[in-house]
Scaffold this motif. Sequence first.
Motif, PDB file in Angstrom:
ATOM      1  N   HIS A 102      20.955 -57.716  30.717  1.00  0.00           N
ATOM      2  CA  HIS A 102      21.079 -58.804  29.753  1.00  0.00           C
ATOM      3  C   HIS A 102      20.695 -60.087  30.484  1.00  0.00           C
ATOM      4  CE1 HIS A 102      23.293 -56.377  26.813  1.00  0.00           C
ATOM      5  NE2 HIS A 102      23.837 -55.814  27.871  1.00  0.00           N
ATOM      6  N   ARG A 103      19.597 -60.686  30.089  1.00  0.00           N
ATOM      7  CA  ARG A 103      19.125 -61.906  30.736  1.00  0.00           C
ATOM      8  C   ARG A 103      19.730 -63.114  30.021  1.00  0.00           C
ATOM      9  NH1 ARG A 103      13.484 -59.514  29.683  1.00  0.00           N
ATOM     10  NH2 ARG A 103      14.696 -59.409  27.803  1.00  0.00           N
ATOM     11  N   ILE A 104      20.480 -63.891  30.773  1.00  0.00           N
ATOM     12  CA  ILE A 104      21.192 -65.046  30.234  1.00  0.00           C
ATOM     13  C   ILE A 104      20.633 -66.303  30.885  1.00  0.00           C
ATOM     14  CG2 ILE A 104      23.437 -66.163  29.968  1.00  0.00           C
ATOM     15  CD1 ILE A 104      24.638 -63.299  30.445  1.00  0.00           C
ATOM     16  N   PHE A 105      20.164 -67.231  30.061  1.00  0.00           N
ATOM     17  CA  PHE A 105      19.682 -68.491  30.598  1.00  0.00           C
ATOM     18  C   PHE A 105      20.739 -69.550  30.364  1.00  0.00           C
ATOM     19  CE2 PHE A 105      17.616 -72.588  30.608  1.00  0.00           C
ATOM     20  CZ  PHE A 105      16.946 -72.523  31.823  1.00  0.00           C
ATOM     21  N   LEU A 106      21.092 -70.257  31.407  1.00  0.00           N
ATOM     22  CA  LEU A 106      22.100 -71.310  31.344  1.00  0.00           C
ATOM     23  C   LEU A 106      21.403 -72.658  31.478  1.00  0.00           C
ATOM     24  CD1 LEU A 106      25.102 -72.055  31.235  1.00  0.00           C
ATOM     25  CD2 LEU A 106      25.149 -71.818  33.713  1.00  0.00           C
ATOM     26  N   ALA A 107      21.408 -73.428  30.387  1.00  0.00           N
ATOM     27  CA  ALA A 107      20.765 -74.743  30.365  1.00  0.00           C
ATOM     28  C   ALA A 107      21.837 -75.819  30.437  1.00  0.00           C
ATOM     29  CB  ALA A 107      19.956 -74.908  29.077  1.00  0.00           C
ATOM     30  N   SER A 108      21.705 -76.696  31.414  1.00  0.00           N
ATOM     31  CA  SER A 108      22.639 -77.818  31.520  1.00  0.00           C
ATOM     32  C   SER A 108      22.097 -78.825  32.512  1.00  0.00           C
ATOM     33  CB  SER A 108      24.028 -77.354  31.975  1.00  0.00           C
ATOM     34  OG  SER A 108      23.986 -76.906  33.308  1.00  0.00           O
ATOM     35  N   PRO A 109      22.376 -80.105  32.259  1.00  0.00           N
ATOM     36  CA  PRO A 109      22.005 -81.125  33.242  1.00  0.00           C
ATOM     37  C   PRO A 109      22.869 -81.025  34.500  1.00  0.00           C
ATOM     38  CG  PRO A 109      22.246 -82.073  31.051  1.00  0.00           C
ATOM     39  CD  PRO A 109      22.810 -80.678  31.003  1.00  0.00           C
ATOM     40  N   SER A 110      22.576 -81.879  35.449  1.00  0.00           N
ATOM     41  CA  SER A 110      23.189 -81.787  36.776  1.00  0.00           C
ATOM     42  C   SER A 110      24.670 -82.146  36.826  1.00  0.00           C
ATOM     43  CB  SER A 110      22.431 -82.688  37.754  1.00  0.00           C
ATOM     44  OG  SER A 110      22.511 -84.045  37.327  1.00  0.00           O
ATOM     45  N   ASP A 111      25.232 -82.723  35.776  1.00  0.00           N
ATOM     46  CA  ASP A 111      26.647 -83.123  35.841  1.00  0.00           C
ATOM     47  C   ASP A 111      27.602 -81.965  35.553  1.00  0.00           C
ATOM     48  OD1 ASP A 111      25.931 -83.084  33.120  1.00  0.00           O
ATOM     49  OD2 ASP A 111      27.322 -84.699  32.602  1.00  0.00           O
ATOM     50  N   LEU A 112      27.088 -80.767  35.419  1.00  0.00           N
ATOM     51  CA  LEU A 112      27.944 -79.612  35.139  1.00  0.00           C
ATOM     52  C   LEU A 112      27.848 -78.555  36.237  1.00  0.00           C
ATOM     53  CD1 LEU A 112      27.351 -79.417  31.310  1.00  0.00           C
ATOM     54  CD2 LEU A 112      29.496 -79.958  32.463  1.00  0.00           C
ATOM     55  N   GLN A 113      27.734 -78.983  37.473  1.00  0.00           N
ATOM     56  CA  GLN A 113      27.625 -78.042  38.591  1.00  0.00           C
ATOM     57  C   GLN A 113      28.842 -77.123  38.672  1.00  0.00           C
ATOM     58  OE1 GLN A 113      24.951 -77.458  40.759  1.00  0.00           O
ATOM     59  NE2 GLN A 113      26.224 -75.660  41.143  1.00  0.00           N
ATOM     60  N   HIS A 114      30.016 -77.676  38.500  1.00  0.00           N
ATOM     61  CA  HIS A 114      31.223 -76.852  38.571  1.00  0.00           C
ATOM     62  C   HIS A 114      31.194 -75.773  37.488  1.00  0.00           C
ATOM     63  CE1 HIS A 114      35.331 -75.614  39.202  1.00  0.00           C
ATOM     64  NE2 HIS A 114      35.580 -75.830  37.918  1.00  0.00           N
ATOM     65  N   GLU A 115      30.787 -76.136  36.287  1.00  0.00           N
ATOM     66  CA  GLU A 115      30.727 -75.163  35.191  1.00  0.00           C
ATOM     67  C   GLU A 115      29.673 -74.092  35.449  1.00  0.00           C
ATOM     68  OE1 GLU A 115      33.039 -78.505  33.733  1.00  0.00           O
ATOM     69  OE2 GLU A 115      31.194 -78.378  34.910  1.00  0.00           O
ATOM     70  N   ARG A 116      28.556 -74.474  36.071  1.00  0.00           N
ATOM     71  CA  ARG A 116      27.549 -73.464  36.420  1.00  0.00           C
ATOM     72  C   ARG A 116      28.086 -72.515  37.489  1.00  0.00           C
ATOM     73  NH1 ARG A 116      24.250 -77.899  36.044  1.00  0.00           N
ATOM     74  NH2 ARG A 116      23.734 -77.940  38.237  1.00  0.00           N
ATOM     75  N   ASP A 117      28.876 -73.037  38.419  1.00  0.00           N
ATOM     76  CA  ASP A 117      29.522 -72.175  39.413  1.00  0.00           C
ATOM     77  C   ASP A 117      30.495 -71.216  38.740  1.00  0.00           C
ATOM     78  OD1 ASP A 117      28.105 -73.487  41.401  1.00  0.00           O
ATOM     79  OD2 ASP A 117      29.795 -74.767  42.000  1.00  0.00           O
ATOM     80  N   VAL A 118      31.242 -71.726  37.763  1.00  0.00           N
ATOM     81  CA  VAL A 118      32.163 -70.875  37.002  1.00  0.00           C
ATOM     82  C   VAL A 118      31.373 -69.792  36.264  1.00  0.00           C
ATOM     83  CG1 VAL A 118      33.762 -70.817  35.037  1.00  0.00           C
ATOM     84  CG2 VAL A 118      33.997 -72.586  36.787  1.00  0.00           C
ATOM     85  N   ALA A 119      30.210 -70.165  35.703  1.00  0.00           N
ATOM     86  CA  ALA A 119      29.378 -69.188  34.998  1.00  0.00           C
ATOM     87  C   ALA A 119      28.959 -68.048  35.926  1.00  0.00           C
ATOM     88  CB  ALA A 119      28.155 -69.868  34.394  1.00  0.00           C
ATOM     89  N   LEU A 120      28.676 -68.356  37.176  1.00  0.00           N
ATOM     90  CA  LEU A 120      28.344 -67.293  38.135  1.00  0.00           C
ATOM     91  C   LEU A 120      29.542 -66.377  38.373  1.00  0.00           C
ATOM     92  CD1 LEU A 120      26.185 -69.262  40.709  1.00  0.00           C
ATOM     93  CD2 LEU A 120      25.424 -67.402  39.222  1.00  0.00           C
ATOM     94  N   ASP A 121      30.740 -66.960  38.450  1.00  0.00           N
ATOM     95  CA  ASP A 121      31.951 -66.147  38.584  1.00  0.00           C
ATOM     96  C   ASP A 121      32.154 -65.276  37.343  1.00  0.00           C
ATOM     97  OD1 ASP A 121      32.485 -67.239  41.062  1.00  0.00           O
ATOM     98  OD2 ASP A 121      33.903 -68.723  40.285  1.00  0.00           O
ATOM     99  N   VAL A 122      31.909 -65.865  36.172  1.00  0.00           N
ATOM    100  CA  VAL A 122      32.028 -65.113  34.915  1.00  0.00           C
ATOM    101  C   VAL A 122      31.026 -63.970  34.913  1.00  0.00           C
ATOM    102  CG1 VAL A 122      31.669 -65.240  32.414  1.00  0.00           C
ATOM    103  CG2 VAL A 122      32.984 -67.026  33.573  1.00  0.00           C
ATOM    104  N   GLN A 123      29.793 -64.239  35.360  1.00  0.00           N
ATOM    105  CA  GLN A 123      28.786 -63.183  35.438  1.00  0.00           C
ATOM    106  C   GLN A 123      29.291 -62.020  36.283  1.00  0.00           C
ATOM    107  OE1 GLN A 123      24.251 -63.309  36.720  1.00  0.00           O
ATOM    108  NE2 GLN A 123      25.587 -63.293  38.503  1.00  0.00           N
TER     109      GLN A 123
END
Length: 183
Positions: free
Chosen positions: A23-44
């Motif tokens: 399942h290919r998931i693309f995560l789009a977000s500007p740079s002010d959500l680094q913590h949330e992108r890190d959380v997304a990796l944990d969720v993955q």
Amino acid sequence: MARTYSACSDRYRLDVPKRLYVHRIFLASPSDLQHERDVALDVQNRVNHQLVKRGGLAHLMTWEQVPSTAGRPQKQINEMVDECDLFIGMLHQKWGTPTGQYSSGFEEEFERALTRRTRTGAPNIALYYKLPKRNPPAALRSDLKKIEAFKQRHSQLRIKPSPYPLTASFNRSSAALASTMRI
């Protein structure tokens, strides 16, 4: 016959099927959500622990994975958007960097995913808005207006934005995410 993957401890031992649906998931977000992108990796990682038992695997793709090369970096990012099964967009206080064709990379990625979804039915799209801080700096007010205009422009879509006050609410959605992925 399943193969066993053995990590450093039995805690990570998994029976992995020979074939996995990715399942290919693309995560789009500007740079002010680094913590949330890190959380997304944990969720993955947590989702994969559940999915691999059913013959699936989640692959999170982000703009940070694009190597800096000659040419237009957004073109390589768009290729990831074109391949994704699920597009997750997250906004907070920054709108993003102009791409030359759109006012931000986020906008170009979202519009590309939405056009493809209208044409083909895929990808699934989820939007998350982190609540802005009270009394944001003056430098962010222009971005906040663009984010609000984006929300208004797309409010009639069947994509229901999910405002989340804390990273924890995004984090808790991992079980729901895994259950929606078909194998």
